[in-house]
Scaffold this motif. Sequence first.
Motif, mmCIF file in Angstrom:
data_model
loop_
_atom_site.group_PDB
_atom_site.id
_atom_site.type_symbol
_atom_site.label_atom_id
_atom_site.label_comp_id
_atom_site.label_asym_id
_atom_site.label_seq_id
_atom_site.Cartn_x
_atom_site.Cartn_y
_atom_site.Cartn_z
ATOM 1 N N ASP A 101 -95.430 19.455 37.167
ATOM 2 C CA ASP A 101 -94.260 20.089 36.811
ATOM 3 C C ASP A 101 -94.296 21.840 36.993
ATOM 4 O OD1 ASP A 101 -95.861 20.729 34.772
ATOM 5 O OD2 ASP A 101 -94.422 19.758 33.145
ATOM 6 N N ASN A 102 -95.578 22.187 37.874
ATOM 7 C CA ASN A 102 -95.845 23.425 37.880
ATOM 8 C C ASN A 102 -95.613 24.286 39.339
ATOM 9 O OD1 ASN A 102 -97.909 22.425 39.143
ATOM 10 N ND2 ASN A 102 -99.357 23.512 37.791
ATOM 11 N N ALA A 103 -94.915 23.588 40.218
ATOM 12 C CA ALA A 103 -94.796 24.072 41.363
ATOM 13 C C ALA A 103 -94.173 25.510 41.422
ATOM 14 C CB ALA A 103 -93.687 23.419 42.332
ATOM 15 N N ASP A 104 -93.508 25.907 40.569
ATOM 16 C CA ASP A 104 -93.001 27.275 40.342
ATOM 17 C C ASP A 104 -94.090 28.311 40.134
ATOM 18 O OD1 ASP A 104 -93.121 26.312 37.728
ATOM 19 O OD2 ASP A 104 -92.455 28.072 37.138
ATOM 20 N N ALA A 105 -95.185 27.862 39.408
ATOM 21 C CA ALA A 105 -96.134 28.878 38.949
ATOM 22 C C ALA A 105 -97.089 29.027 40.290
ATOM 23 C CB ALA A 105 -97.105 27.989 37.981
ATOM 24 N N ALA A 146 -91.054 19.730 45.825
ATOM 25 C CA ALA A 146 -91.726 18.491 46.366
ATOM 26 C C ALA A 146 -93.103 18.406 45.492
ATOM 27 C CB ALA A 146 -91.940 18.634 47.860
ATOM 28 N N HIS A 147 -93.752 19.448 45.453
ATOM 29 C CA HIS A 147 -95.067 19.451 44.516
ATOM 30 C C HIS A 147 -94.820 18.609 43.344
ATOM 31 C CE1 HIS A 147 -98.877 20.777 43.459
ATOM 32 N NE2 HIS A 147 -98.581 21.363 42.442
ATOM 33 N N ASN A 148 -93.675 18.556 42.591
ATOM 34 C CA ASN A 148 -93.473 18.250 41.332
ATOM 35 C C ASN A 148 -93.234 16.643 41.037
ATOM 36 O OD1 ASN A 148 -93.983 20.674 40.292
ATOM 37 N ND2 ASN A 148 -91.727 21.133 39.982
ATOM 38 N N GLY A 149 -94.139 16.034 42.010
ATOM 39 C CA GLY A 149 -94.109 14.427 41.938
ATOM 40 C C GLY A 149 -95.019 14.124 40.671
ATOM 41 N N GLY A 150 -96.002 14.458 40.664
ATOM 42 C CA GLY A 150 -96.939 14.157 39.546
ATOM 43 C C GLY A 150 -97.090 15.554 38.468
ATOM 44 N N GLY A 192 -102.355 37.192 34.809
ATOM 45 C CA GLY A 192 -101.242 36.576 34.595
ATOM 46 C C GLY A 192 -101.221 35.308 34.814
ATOM 47 N N GLU A 193 -100.768 34.269 33.742
ATOM 48 C CA GLU A 193 -100.884 32.835 33.833
ATOM 49 C C GLU A 193 -99.466 32.272 33.916
ATOM 50 O OE1 GLU A 193 -103.521 30.165 34.395
ATOM 51 O OE2 GLU A 193 -101.210 29.093 34.273
ATOM 52 N N PHE A 194 -99.157 31.647 34.912
ATOM 53 C CA PHE A 194 -97.768 31.183 35.154
ATOM 54 C C PHE A 194 -97.546 29.784 34.861
ATOM 55 C CE2 PHE A 194 -98.566 34.497 38.296
ATOM 56 C CZ PHE A 194 -97.877 35.645 37.408
ATOM 57 N N ASP A 195 -98.657 29.025 34.376
ATOM 58 C CA ASP A 195 -98.462 27.611 34.006
ATOM 59 C C ASP A 195 -98.551 27.447 32.386
ATOM 60 O OD1 ASP A 195 -97.966 25.094 34.457
ATOM 61 O OD2 ASP A 195 -100.130 24.390 34.909
ATOM 62 N N GLY A 196 -99.465 28.324 31.948
ATOM 63 C CA GLY A 196 -99.470 28.502 30.541
ATOM 64 C C GLY A 196 -100.294 27.289 29.956
ATOM 65 N N LYS A 197 -100.803 26.377 30.652
ATOM 66 C CA LYS A 197 -101.675 25.368 29.898
ATOM 67 C C LYS A 197 -103.181 25.322 30.294
ATOM 68 C CE LYS A 197 -98.743 22.534 31.803
ATOM 69 N NZ LYS A 197 -97.951 21.484 31.911
ATOM 70 N N LEU A 245 -86.770 34.743 41.041
ATOM 71 C CA LEU A 245 -87.360 34.357 42.491
ATOM 72 C C LEU A 245 -87.721 33.009 42.858
ATOM 73 C CD1 LEU A 245 -89.202 37.538 43.678
ATOM 74 C CD2 LEU A 245 -86.502 37.096 43.737
ATOM 75 N N ALA A 246 -88.301 32.320 41.577
ATOM 76 C CA ALA A 246 -89.004 31.001 41.802
ATOM 77 C C ALA A 246 -88.932 30.209 40.326
ATOM 78 C CB ALA A 246 -90.492 31.117 42.069
ATOM 79 N N PRO A 247 -87.673 29.783 40.138
ATOM 80 C CA PRO A 247 -87.302 29.237 38.822
ATOM 81 C C PRO A 247 -88.074 27.936 38.447
ATOM 82 C CG PRO A 247 -85.144 29.418 40.420
ATOM 83 C CD PRO A 247 -86.592 29.859 40.953
ATOM 84 N N GLU A 248 -88.472 27.901 37.420
ATOM 85 C CA GLU A 248 -89.361 26.678 36.910
ATOM 86 C C GLU A 248 -88.403 25.318 37.000
ATOM 87 O OE1 GLU A 248 -90.566 26.430 32.823
ATOM 88 O OE2 GLU A 248 -91.279 24.185 33.358
ATOM 89 N N LYS A 249 -86.968 25.481 36.717
ATOM 90 C CA LYS A 249 -86.297 24.315 36.523
ATOM 91 C C LYS A 249 -85.078 24.448 37.447
ATOM 92 C CE LYS A 249 -87.866 23.224 31.905
ATOM 93 N NZ LYS A 249 -87.396 23.298 30.429
ATOM 94 N N PRO A 250 -84.509 23.283 38.082
ATOM 95 C CA PRO A 250 -84.980 21.851 37.721
ATOM 96 C C PRO A 250 -86.314 21.611 38.356
ATOM 97 C CG PRO A 250 -83.222 21.959 39.254
ATOM 98 C CD PRO A 250 -83.471 23.298 38.827
#
Lengths: 114, 114, 114
Positions: free
Chosen positions: C62-66, C56-60, C97-102, C46-51
Amino acid sequence: MEACLAESGVEEGLVLVNAMHITASVFINDDESGLQADFETWLETLAPEKPHSQYAHNGGEDNADAHLKRQIMGREVVVAITGGALDLGPWEQIFYGEFDGKRRKRILVKIIGE
Amino acid sequence: MEACLAESGVEEGLVLVNAMHITASVFINDDESGLQADFETWLETLAPEKPHSQYAHNGGEDNADAHLKRQIMGREVVVAITGGALDLGPWEQIFYGEFDGKRRKRILVKIIGE
Amino acid sequence: MEACLAESGVEEGLVLVNAMHITASVFINDDESGLQADFETWLETLAPEKPHSQYAHNGGEDNADAHLKRQIMGREVVVAITGGALDLGPWEQIFYGEFDGKRRKRILVKIIGE
């Protein structure tokens, strides 16, 4: 919100914040304009507005997609009040999202506690 | 719900209404039959029931899709009580949705306030 | 959770449990490992991480999908407290549930009642 909270005088409790419209959401996420754009694009992918004829609700209406989008984003948030302030995480911000675009915005704020 | 509320005597507070089953939802939306049909079709698109083999949960079960659908629609609603009545928007109606279809329906209603 | 509840001494009330991070969720569902795997696969559909460049959130970042995944799974749960215990259905379990993992995991538990 802070004004409501100060007026209530509640130091420890809960606040409920909900949309009063069924095509709208109150949700908590990041206050970042790119992400707001991503939400719009993504919701349109999951529940496209058009063609209107794809939804049974759209006999006399044309906003079925807004009812679906609101389920994904949620109707309400409940936030803890601690020491007289909203107990939010570092990046948590409360948003109102309207998916139909033709309604006057009304939200409900209910504070309980002592 | 109104009977529970009257019995409680609570004038100002919150009511929590939640499904007690993890394949079901309590949610608030519009009481319109076309929209109810749209929700079913839409949820089936986002989390199709079949083939059952696509879900790891379906070793001994066949209802993984119902667990997913319930996450979109939500487990619970929290509604404000004001002046002894549910403080709902003009079109807000509380619904119980069961996505597995084989369970006895049980919901929990918890009222707090004074 | 049970320790928090015992410490509070609350017999009748509500507990709010929420993620303090906007790429994470607190939700209630079934404690079954197959289903947990299904949630991950399904959310990625439903909300793929990649590409990363699709958001738009992924300027700086990489976790918009989360941020999107968390909206589906929800930020919080509100659970009734009855007789000094969590009033959960037979299969209801509370998950983080943590979707960013960091991120370091922090949740907020707020108990009200008497």
